[in-house]
Design a protein around this motif. Structure first.
Motif: not given
Ligand code: BV8
Ligand code: ZN
Length: 319
Positions: A305-318
């Protein structure tokens, strides 16, 4: 935004590397930081209406003028918005991995505008930019029509902008004279700048449009409707079939990304269980810890579970 815990990032990155068959379910939270309101958050209201109460065939039947103005406003906002870094990161992953399939509940057109390959992107609930005829015997439909407004009657109402008294060091009287001179020089309203009224504001009067002024079918003259799936309507059969074919094409799904969705709308939310049954580990990206599929207890050991803003987290994850 708090940094993603390194251990989670590390374990996710390693697992992503080893994953080939990946499914993503996208919701309105993905487009939130592109400035588009979500359904259930504060943005869930348009004027005094719950957006969901307008997203039904009954609402359209009863008041096509109101529902068309709701959709025309959302089209207008979506056209002003830009895909964010998460839309691009997902499109990038699709380019790299042909076995990555995305199911989007969003109708805002931002994933297609991020050049997310259409073969790997299923718009479960249609698009604000598709339309079809409501006449029973007529099959007229159109996709990806970005005309805004679709018809003159749906143009966002505007108001003249009165020139501000100049802020420079003129005295009150002089500044007022300057303002009136500016107004006098604008022979009539036409020459004053115009600004759009915020028709999402319930205090801004909304015109009642005549059906004949709403989008009409060029083939039979019938009323056109937005090409979205309303509550109580079935999702497009060809879309459901294509998704099922991908799911059935292998015994396994390695990973499911659940991004910016309250996972409350069915059957879209049901794909999480289907992926889990095929062995997938689930990675949720959401601002709100309570909005994991199946609620806070819906996650299992091995999920993230990654909590926060998708526009910040998703680029980091992918990345
Ligand atoms: C159907 C198009 C049946 C229109 C939409 C079980 C099975 C089948 C149906 C049902 C069922 N149970 C109930 C139903 C009926 C209904 C349903 O699911 N109701 C719900 C409310 C209980 N389902 C249907 O009617 C579906 N039809 O199945 O028909 C049938 C069968 C046979 C014959 C005839 C009929 C059709 C559903 C499609 C409805 N259309 N959209 C339009 O957009 O105007 S759904 C609409 O809600 C949007 O597409 C939206 O995307 C979607 C879901 O909401 P979310 O995307 O999740 O958005 P939400 O605001 O809820 O949440 C945002 C999330 O983001 C939050 O978690 C928030 O915390 C998070 N967030 C916010 N900011 C950020 C963020 N996360 C990360 N970063 C951020 N910055
Ligand atoms: Zn028609």
């Amino acid at each position: 935004m708090p940094p993603i815990p390194a251990a989670d990032l590390q374990s996710f990155a390693e697992y992503l590397q080893r994953s080939t068959r990946i499914l993503a379910l996208l919701g309105a939270g993905l487009s939130a930081s592109s400035g588009l309101p979500t359904f259930r958050g504060a943005g869930g209201l348009w004027r005094t209406f719950d957006a969901m109460s307008l997203a039904t065939p009954e609402a359209f039947e009863e008041n096509p003028s109101l529902v068309w103005q709701f959709y025309s406003y959302r089209r207008h906002m979506a056209l002003q918005a830009e895909p964010n870094r998460a839309h691009y990161a997902l499109a990038q992953l699709a380019k790299k991995n042909k076995d990555f399939v995305t199911l989007s509940q969003n109708v805002d057109g931002l994933s297609p505008r991020a050049e997310h390959s259409a073969e790997q992107l299923h718009l479960l609930h249609g698009s604000l930019f598709d339309f079809r005829c409501t006449s029973f015997y007529c099959n007229y439909s159109i996709k990806n029509d970005f005309t805004d407004p679709l018809v003159p009657a749906l143009a966002i109402p505007t108001q003249s902008v009165r020139p501000e008294p100049s802020k420079d060091n003129k005295t009150g009287e002089e500044a007022t004279r300057t303002m009136y001179e500016a107004m006098a020089s604008a022979q009539n309203d036409q020459e004053l700048a115009k600004e759009e009224l915020d028709i999402s504001d319930p205090f801004v009067p909304l015109p009642t449009l005549q059906v004949e002024d709403l989008p009409q079918c060029p083939e039979c003259g019938g009323l056109l409707r937005p090409g979205v799936v309303w509550f109580g309507e079935s999702l497009p059969a060809h879309t459901l079939r294509a998704i099922d074919e991908w799911i059935e094409s292998s015994p396994r799904i390695d990973l499911m990304l659940v991004i910016g969705t309250s996972s409350k709308v069915w059957p879209a939310a049901g794909y999480v269980d289907i992926a889990r049954e095929k062995g997938a580990r689930i990675a949720v990206v959401n601002m709100d810890r309570n909005d994991a599929p199946g609620g806070v207890y819906g996650l299992e050991p091995g999920d993230w579970f990654f909590e926060g803003d998708a526009s910040e987290i998703v680029p980091e994850l992918l990345r």
